[in-house]
Design a protein around this motif. Sequence first.
Motif, PDB file in Angstrom:
ATOM      1  N   TYR A 187       6.090   2.683  -7.363  1.00  0.00           N
ATOM      2  CA  TYR A 187       5.366   3.351  -6.269  1.00  0.00           C
ATOM      3  C   TYR A 187       5.200   2.386  -5.096  1.00  0.00           C
ATOM      4  O   TYR A 187       5.278   2.781  -3.937  1.00  0.00           O
ATOM      5  CB  TYR A 187       3.994   3.814  -6.743  1.00  0.00           C
ATOM      6  N   GLU A 215       9.888   0.511   1.075  1.00  0.00           N
ATOM      7  CA  GLU A 215      11.049   1.173   1.677  1.00  0.00           C
ATOM      8  C   GLU A 215      10.649   1.894   2.966  1.00  0.00           C
ATOM      9  O   GLU A 215      11.352   1.824   3.976  1.00  0.00           O
ATOM     10  CB  GLU A 215      11.666   2.161   0.699  1.00  0.00           C
ATOM     11  N   ALA A 216       9.507   2.559   2.933  1.00  0.00           N
ATOM     12  CA  ALA A 216       9.063   3.298   4.114  1.00  0.00           C
ATOM     13  C   ALA A 216       8.693   2.362   5.259  1.00  0.00           C
ATOM     14  O   ALA A 216       8.894   2.688   6.425  1.00  0.00           O
ATOM     15  CB  ALA A 216       7.873   4.173   3.750  1.00  0.00           C
ATOM     16  N   VAL A 217       8.142   1.188   4.926  1.00  0.00           N
ATOM     17  CA  VAL A 217       7.669   0.292   5.989  1.00  0.00           C
ATOM     18  C   VAL A 217       8.768  -0.649   6.457  1.00  0.00           C
ATOM     19  O   VAL A 217       9.050  -0.755   7.648  1.00  0.00           O
ATOM     20  CB  VAL A 217       6.440  -0.524   5.500  1.00  0.00           C
ATOM     21  N   THR A 218       9.429  -1.330   5.501  1.00  0.00           N
ATOM     22  CA  THR A 218      10.376  -2.378   5.906  1.00  0.00           C
ATOM     23  C   THR A 218      11.814  -1.895   5.935  1.00  0.00           C
ATOM     24  O   THR A 218      12.653  -2.520   6.574  1.00  0.00           O
ATOM     25  CB  THR A 218      10.298  -3.579   4.949  1.00  0.00           C
ATOM     26  N   GLY A 219      12.128  -0.822   5.238  1.00  0.00           N
ATOM     27  CA  GLY A 219      13.500  -0.329   5.240  1.00  0.00           C
ATOM     28  C   GLY A 219      14.302  -0.766   4.043  1.00  0.00           C
ATOM     29  O   GLY A 219      15.446  -0.374   3.896  1.00  0.00           O
ATOM     30  N   GLY A 220      13.723  -1.584   3.189  1.00  0.00           N
ATOM     31  CA  GLY A 220      14.422  -1.988   1.973  1.00  0.00           C
ATOM     32  C   GLY A 220      13.440  -1.976   0.829  1.00  0.00           C
ATOM     33  O   GLY A 220      12.279  -2.316   1.002  1.00  0.00           O
ATOM     34  N   PRO A 247      12.802  -7.152   2.391  1.00  0.00           N
ATOM     35  CA  PRO A 247      12.342  -6.618   3.675  1.00  0.00           C
ATOM     36  C   PRO A 247      13.163  -7.117   4.861  1.00  0.00           C
ATOM     37  O   PRO A 247      12.974  -6.638   5.963  1.00  0.00           O
ATOM     38  CB  PRO A 247      10.906  -7.129   3.763  1.00  0.00           C
ATOM     39  N   ARG A 267       8.403  -4.162  12.939  1.00  0.00           N
ATOM     40  CA  ARG A 267       8.088  -2.824  13.429  1.00  0.00           C
ATOM     41  C   ARG A 267       6.748  -2.363  12.878  1.00  0.00           C
ATOM     42  O   ARG A 267       6.225  -2.946  11.937  1.00  0.00           O
ATOM     43  CB  ARG A 267       9.191  -1.820  13.127  1.00  0.00           C
ATOM     44  N   ASP A 268       6.247  -1.289  13.485  1.00  0.00           N
ATOM     45  CA  ASP A 268       4.926  -0.797  13.092  1.00  0.00           C
ATOM     46  C   ASP A 268       5.033  -0.067  11.755  1.00  0.00           C
ATOM     47  O   ASP A 268       6.108   0.406  11.380  1.00  0.00           O
ATOM     48  CB  ASP A 268       4.401   0.154  14.174  1.00  0.00           C
ATOM     49  N   PRO A 320       4.727   3.127   9.528  1.00  0.00           N
ATOM     50  CA  PRO A 320       4.878   4.533   9.938  1.00  0.00           C
ATOM     51  C   PRO A 320       3.568   5.305   9.843  1.00  0.00           C
ATOM     52  O   PRO A 320       2.652   4.922   9.107  1.00  0.00           O
ATOM     53  CB  PRO A 320       5.923   5.072   8.964  1.00  0.00           C
TER      54      PRO A 320
END
Lengths: 367, 136
Positions: free
Chosen positions: A139, A145-150, A154, A165-166, A168
């Motif tokens: 979880y 994944e949603a915040v850093t993209g990986g 990260p 980046r901010d 989401p």
Amino acid sequence: MKEKSPVEMGYELLFGPGHPGSGNFSVKLRLDGEKIISARADPGYLHRGFEKLMEYRTPMQNAVLSDRICVFEPLAWNLVHAEAVDKLMDIEIPERAKYIRVIMAELSRIQSHLIWYGSMSAGTGFDTGFKLAFGYRDYILDIFEAVTGGRLYPAGYICPGGVRRDIPNGIEKKILWVLDKADKMKFLERIENPFLRSRMKGIGLLKTEDAIRLGATGPVLRSSGMKSDVRKDDPYEVYGGLDFEVPSLRDGDAYSRYLIGIREIEESIGIIKHALKSMPEGRLKTIKPGFTRIPEGEAYVRNEVARGEACIHMVSDGSEKPYRCKIRGPSLLHMIPVLEYLLKGQQIADVPAIYWSLNPCPADTDR
Amino acid sequence: MKMRIMTEVIKNLFRRPITIRFPNESNPVSKNYRGEHCYDINKCAGCGLCAKVCPNRAIEMVETTNKGKTKKHLEIDMSKCSFCGLCQDICPAGAIKLSTDIPSPTTNPLSLIKRSAIMKEEKDENEKKTWYQEGH
């Protein structure tokens, strides 16, 4: 000098590097029957030469590289590296970025402690705990994944000058939901699993003096009775303004090291909830990714990562790239002096319990 | 103790399974996911900043001549790429972006070098499919 005969030297057993319970790390054990006469750690299977690699890259590229120092908690190492560059360049970080850094670092700590708990359970044959911990960890990876993209890496999310980046919209709600899930780990402390207890209680005793002498930090030192935490002693980012306790236990055996992981997860949950409440709006970073010159000088930072104290000493000669970057990971001292000391005189069956109770990370040991 | 087990069993009967039927279903990836690159050759000015910032030196600037015009564009070696997204952050024209597509596995190492001519352009959100749905 006369060479000792094999009988005198004792039978040699290799724990790792192919052992499922050891990771990319090996311990050479000298045995007398079932008893360990001496243990010798044999690292070096995962050496990637980060200190040298970092001398050829700019700070922004190094931020991406710093993920790989410790596989289990890339975000925490991102933070250490970013702080070292910030200190050298004398950058003031925006307040919102500081809060995001703390939230991500604490999530990374919970995630790492869950791996620790899972592998400790797997090492002692308690498969339910292993599956529970890795299930909850997934979880948290979703949030990463949603915040850093990986999910795992990260890629320098916490970069020199702020964050890339901010977070989401609406992720706060999801974080709180995940924290409630992770909070359920508390019941594991309450039920006191009899199998785990019998395999870990009284095994691998580390006294406070020995822990300090051998250079143990973090949870290992705290479970030996010393309240020491860089977040409290030498606050960085916004830890000074957040209220949390430093848990410590007095026994110093493998079981207390297992308990302290769960206590620390609880504290981290509290920190994240507090930080989410008081997070202000504002800018995210002060410098753009690129080729900024680092001013001449040197900086030393220390942070509390999940395994203990992580330090970076960075020297710059005024060019775009650091002149020298010395990394001090917590696992090196846990895995070599502490492990060798603890394994002496123990039984073979206790090796996995002691090994995993130290929260080892082979990647961080070799770097 | 027995009652607790029974309630857990009854709860589990009506719970949705956590697993998914893999080839037909897939876990949705988040919008921020760093996947395969999208590259718009018309927007690209050929400045080469992405090649400079790339930590793994996966991007190389090459020149091609088409109808007497020479244009600098990039070539990405996907086997070196770590999908950090620094090229996306630094590009002043916004020509290179990371899509949410997962790069497809291949047995031919040469096919990993993405030349800009065959690099895909940005797709609509609705059109996106995962790699296994495209029939690789």
